[in-house]
Structures are given as structure tokens and as C-alpha cells.
Design a protein around this motif. Structure first.
Motif, PDB file in Angstrom:
ATOM      1  N   ASP A  53       0.516  -1.158   0.308  1.00  0.00           N
ATOM      2  CA  ASP A  53       0.063  -0.211  -0.201  1.00  0.00           C
ATOM      3  C   ASP A  53       0.904   1.306  -0.273  1.00  0.00           C
ATOM      4  O   ASP A  53       1.629   1.366   1.068  1.00  0.00           O
ATOM      5  N   GLU A  54       0.639   1.553  -0.786  1.00  0.00           N
ATOM      6  CA  GLU A  54       2.404   3.026  -1.511  1.00  0.00           C
ATOM      7  C   GLU A  54       1.862   3.796  -0.357  1.00  0.00           C
ATOM      8  O   GLU A  54       2.592   5.357   0.442  1.00  0.00           O
ATOM      9  N   GLU A  55       0.757   4.431  -0.087  1.00  0.00           N
ATOM     10  CA  GLU A  55      -0.105   5.535   0.439  1.00  0.00           C
ATOM     11  C   GLU A  55       0.115   5.261   1.792  1.00  0.00           C
ATOM     12  O   GLU A  55       0.613   6.548   2.580  1.00  0.00           O
ATOM     13  N   LEU A  56       0.312   4.030   2.326  1.00  0.00           N
ATOM     14  CA  LEU A  56       0.027   4.158   4.005  1.00  0.00           C
ATOM     15  C   LEU A  56       1.413   3.945   4.122  1.00  0.00           C
ATOM     16  O   LEU A  56       2.237   4.494   5.218  1.00  0.00           O
ATOM     17  N   LEU A 115       5.671   4.661  17.259  1.00  0.00           N
ATOM     18  CA  LEU A 115       4.885   3.518  17.319  1.00  0.00           C
ATOM     19  C   LEU A 115       4.790   2.655  18.400  1.00  0.00           C
ATOM     20  O   LEU A 115       3.472   1.682  19.045  1.00  0.00           O
ATOM     21  N   GLY A 116       5.845   2.418  18.735  1.00  0.00           N
ATOM     22  CA  GLY A 116       6.155   2.130  20.386  1.00  0.00           C
ATOM     23  C   GLY A 116       4.861   2.510  21.764  1.00  0.00           C
ATOM     24  O   GLY A 116       4.961   1.378  22.703  1.00  0.00           O
ATOM     25  N   HIS A 117       4.755   3.051  21.118  1.00  0.00           N
ATOM     26  CA  HIS A 117       3.658   4.264  22.137  1.00  0.00           C
ATOM     27  C   HIS A 117       2.742   2.857  22.312  1.00  0.00           C
ATOM     28  O   HIS A 117       1.280   3.780  22.690  1.00  0.00           O
ATOM     29  N   HIS A 118       1.972   2.924  20.708  1.00  0.00           N
ATOM     30  CA  HIS A 118       0.615   2.468  20.519  1.00  0.00           C
ATOM     31  C   HIS A 118       0.406   1.216  20.264  1.00  0.00           C
ATOM     32  O   HIS A 118       0.040   0.737  20.402  1.00  0.00           O
ATOM     33  N   ILE A 172       7.757  -5.251  12.449  1.00  0.00           N
ATOM     34  CA  ILE A 172       6.641  -6.082  11.309  1.00  0.00           C
ATOM     35  C   ILE A 172       5.449  -6.378  11.528  1.00  0.00           C
ATOM     36  O   ILE A 172       5.136  -7.195  12.569  1.00  0.00           O
ATOM     37  N   ALA A 173       4.880  -5.812  11.212  1.00  0.00           N
ATOM     38  CA  ALA A 173       3.006  -6.099  11.319  1.00  0.00           C
ATOM     39  C   ALA A 173       2.200  -6.125  10.105  1.00  0.00           C
ATOM     40  O   ALA A 173       2.582  -5.265   8.892  1.00  0.00           O
ATOM     41  N   PRO A 174       1.500  -6.783  10.493  1.00  0.00           N
ATOM     42  CA  PRO A 174       0.531  -6.257   9.872  1.00  0.00           C
ATOM     43  C   PRO A 174      -0.659  -4.986   8.784  1.00  0.00           C
ATOM     44  O   PRO A 174       0.002  -4.010   9.561  1.00  0.00           O
ATOM     45  N   ALA A 175       0.269  -4.924   7.643  1.00  0.00           N
ATOM     46  CA  ALA A 175      -0.470  -3.017   7.208  1.00  0.00           C
ATOM     47  C   ALA A 175      -1.946  -2.521   7.891  1.00  0.00           C
ATOM     48  O   ALA A 175      -2.198  -1.392   8.265  1.00  0.00           O
ATOM     49  N   ALA A 176      -2.982  -3.837   8.267  1.00  0.00           N
ATOM     50  CA  ALA A 176      -4.470  -3.641   8.771  1.00  0.00           C
ATOM     51  C   ALA A 176      -4.268  -2.271  10.097  1.00  0.00           C
ATOM     52  O   ALA A 176      -4.325  -1.188  11.346  1.00  0.00           O
ATOM     53  N   LEU A 203      -1.060  -1.365  11.547  1.00  0.00           N
ATOM     54  CA  LEU A 203      -0.170  -0.025  11.254  1.00  0.00           C
ATOM     55  C   LEU A 203      -0.887   1.012  10.417  1.00  0.00           C
ATOM     56  O   LEU A 203      -0.886   2.192  11.499  1.00  0.00           O
ATOM     57  N   ALA A 204      -2.166   0.403   9.616  1.00  0.00           N
ATOM     58  CA  ALA A 204      -2.868   1.666   9.295  1.00  0.00           C
ATOM     59  C   ALA A 204      -4.271   2.019  10.419  1.00  0.00           C
ATOM     60  O   ALA A 204      -4.068   3.331   9.879  1.00  0.00           O
ATOM     61  N   ALA A 205      -3.961   1.564  12.007  1.00  0.00           N
ATOM     62  CA  ALA A 205      -4.905   1.770  12.661  1.00  0.00           C
ATOM     63  C   ALA A 205      -4.233   3.041  13.399  1.00  0.00           C
ATOM     64  O   ALA A 205      -4.888   3.907  14.242  1.00  0.00           O
ATOM     65  N   VAL A 206      -2.886   3.067  12.966  1.00  0.00           N
ATOM     66  CA  VAL A 206      -1.986   3.882  14.873  1.00  0.00           C
ATOM     67  C   VAL A 206      -1.596   4.758  13.943  1.00  0.00           C
ATOM     68  O   VAL A 206      -0.893   6.019  14.426  1.00  0.00           O
ATOM     69  N   VAL A 207      -1.558   4.827  12.985  1.00  0.00           N
ATOM     70  CA  VAL A 207      -0.325   5.655  11.943  1.00  0.00           C
ATOM     71  C   VAL A 207      -0.973   7.408  12.300  1.00  0.00           C
ATOM     72  O   VAL A 207       0.484   8.317  12.564  1.00  0.00           O
ATOM     73  N   ASP A 208      -2.420   7.792  12.038  1.00  0.00           N
ATOM     74  CA  ASP A 208      -2.448   8.918  11.747  1.00  0.00           C
ATOM     75  C   ASP A 208      -2.076   9.464  13.379  1.00  0.00           C
ATOM     76  O   ASP A 208      -1.513  10.589  13.967  1.00  0.00           O
ATOM     77  N   GLU A 209      -2.097   8.883  14.332  1.00  0.00           N
ATOM     78  CA  GLU A 209      -1.917   8.686  16.169  1.00  0.00           C
ATOM     79  C   GLU A 209      -0.200   9.429  16.333  1.00  0.00           C
ATOM     80  O   GLU A 209      -0.481  10.194  17.294  1.00  0.00           O
ATOM     81  N   ALA A 210      -0.297   8.616  15.790  1.00  0.00           N
ATOM     82  CA  ALA A 210       1.295   8.890  15.936  1.00  0.00           C
ATOM     83  C   ALA A 210       2.145   9.951  15.039  1.00  0.00           C
ATOM     84  O   ALA A 210       2.751  10.664  15.475  1.00  0.00           O
TER      85      ALA A 210
END
Length: 230
Positions: A15-18, A30-33, A176-180, A182-189
Motif C-alpha cells: 500500500d504505497e499511500e500507507l 509506534l512503540g507508544h501505541h 513487522i506487522a500487518p498493514a491494517a 499499522l494503519a490503525a495507529v499511523v495517524d495518532e503516531a
């Protein structure tokens, strides 16, 4: 065990945008989330620099035979990160100068070996991000043993990895994690990173960290009241 081979066309695309948004995150944020997905801290970057963001393509080999890795090296493309499960072996190096040049020539983003690598000087010259537990003079061979897998689930740095998972790496380590997930926390990070300069400025103005983060208020609420005197 028989070979378990899945074609790269079966692997979810990057997912290039993600990936672009994750590339703007300070990865330790990301370690905070998250709690899961972080590889063994001893699995360190041996070559390359900057941030690694890519799609996991997986290979499981026997401790002495890198035939499947050589095959996969001719199939990868831009954005792919080769994740090598060596079956727990940390003596035989499956990844060296020739394999890394093969990956770089295909536009791969990096390589992770749940074991050791070799030709470290040449690897650093190529500049492809390579993560491993260390280096070894003892290498794998091309025995053609009918055991292993391509793009099937593996384990790397103690983390279960599926082909298509997202790989994030920098000088601090690997996630290393599923895209979904990481997508769930990227905005908060990203929001946390945007707020950090103001937090640092407040610290240098003399404000206690615990006051700014709310930790001191939490500690105050946890303190056991003193017994009332009779």
C-alpha cells in the motif's frame, strides 16, 4: 517436510499511500501505541542507512541450504523486503555479497536474516539495508534440499511474519506487522510526532515531564492514603 511455495502474485501488494505515511513517522513513536510486532533488539542493522519501509516476502531455509533464497532473489521487485527464516541457525550465513547485489538489482528495499550474514564490507558498499544478528565466515551452500517455504508464514526476531506484512526498520530496530494494524495507529503516531517539539520546548522552560504528560497526576492518585491517627 515438503516444500511450501507460494507465488509472489499471491502476496498482497504494498500500500504505497500507507507506506508513505509510515515513512514520515518516527518509528519509536509506534512503540507508544503497539506492543506486538517488535523484533528481538539483538537483530540489528548491519548495512544500509535511513528508514526501511517495505513489503515482506518470506523464505524459510534449512540451516545449510540457501537454494530457495537464490530462487527468490530473482523474483523480488521494488519495495520488497526479503525476510529469511534460517530455522534458528546462527552459524551459516545465507546472505552475502552476491545475494545482496541480486536483491539490489531488482530494486528490493532490504533484507532481514533471522541469523547471520557475511561479506559485511561489500554489503555496506552496496548500501541495501540488511538486518541480522551478526556475521559469519561459514556460509550456506546450494544443496537443493527439498525442505523450506516461499511466501509462507515464518518467524523472524521472535515475531510471526506473513508475506505482505509491512516491515519498518531504522537504527533502533525492526517492526513487522500487518498493514491494517499499522494503519490503525499511523495517524495518532503522526500527531504525537507533531506535538513533540512543543513538549521539548516546555521541558526546557522548566516544566517537569510528569506534569506535562500527566504521569505525576496519575502517581498522586495511586498513592495510598496515610492511616488516620486515633
Amino acid at each position: 517436510m515438503p516444500l511450501n511455495i507460494h507465488d509472489l502474485t499471491e502476496v498482497p501488494p504494498l500500500d504505497e499511500e500507507l507506506a508513505e505515511r509510515l515513512g514520515r513517522v518516527d518509528f519509536p513513536t509506534l512503540g507508544h501505541h503497539l506492543e506486538e510486532g517488535f523484533c528481538d533488539p539483538a537483530l540489528r542493522r548491519q548495512a544500509g542507512g535511513g528508514k526501511l519501509v517495505g513489503r515482506a516476502v518470506t523464505v524459510r531455509i534449512t540451516p545449510t541450504d540457501s537454494t530457495l533464497l537464490h530462487h527468490l532473489a530473482g523474483l523480488v521487485g521494488p519495495g520488497d523486503v526479503v525476510v529469511v527464516d534460517c530455522g534458528g541457525d546462527r552459524r551459516h550465513a545465507p546472505l552475502g555479497e552476491v545475494v545482496v547485489h541480486a536483491l539490489a538489482s531488482r530494486g528490493a528495499a532490504g533484507a532481514i536474516v533471522d541469523g547471520v550474514c557475511t561479506d559485511i564490507g561489500a554489503l555496506r558498499d552496496v548500501g541495501l539495508p540488511v538486518y541480522a544478528y551478526g556475521t559469519s565466515l561459514l556460509t550456506t551452500k546450494l544443496h537443493g534440499i527439498a525442505d523450506g517455504s516461499l511466501n509462507a508464514p515464518v518467524v523472524c526476531g521472535g515475531v510471526p511474519v506473513r508475506a505482505g506484512d509491512l516491515v519498518l526498520g531504522d537504527e533502533n530496530g525492526l517492526l513487522i506487522a500487518p498493514a491494517a494494524r499499522l494503519a490503525a495507529v499511523v495517524d495518532e503516531a503522526l500527531a504525537d510526532d507533531a506535538e513533540e517539539p512543543d513538549l521539548l520546548a516546555e521541558l526546557h522552560r522548566g516544566h517537569p515531564l510528569g506534569t506535562l504528560t500527566g504521569a505525576s497526576r496519575t502517581v498522586a492518585g495511586l498513592r495510598t492514603p496515610s492511616p488516620t491517627s486515633a
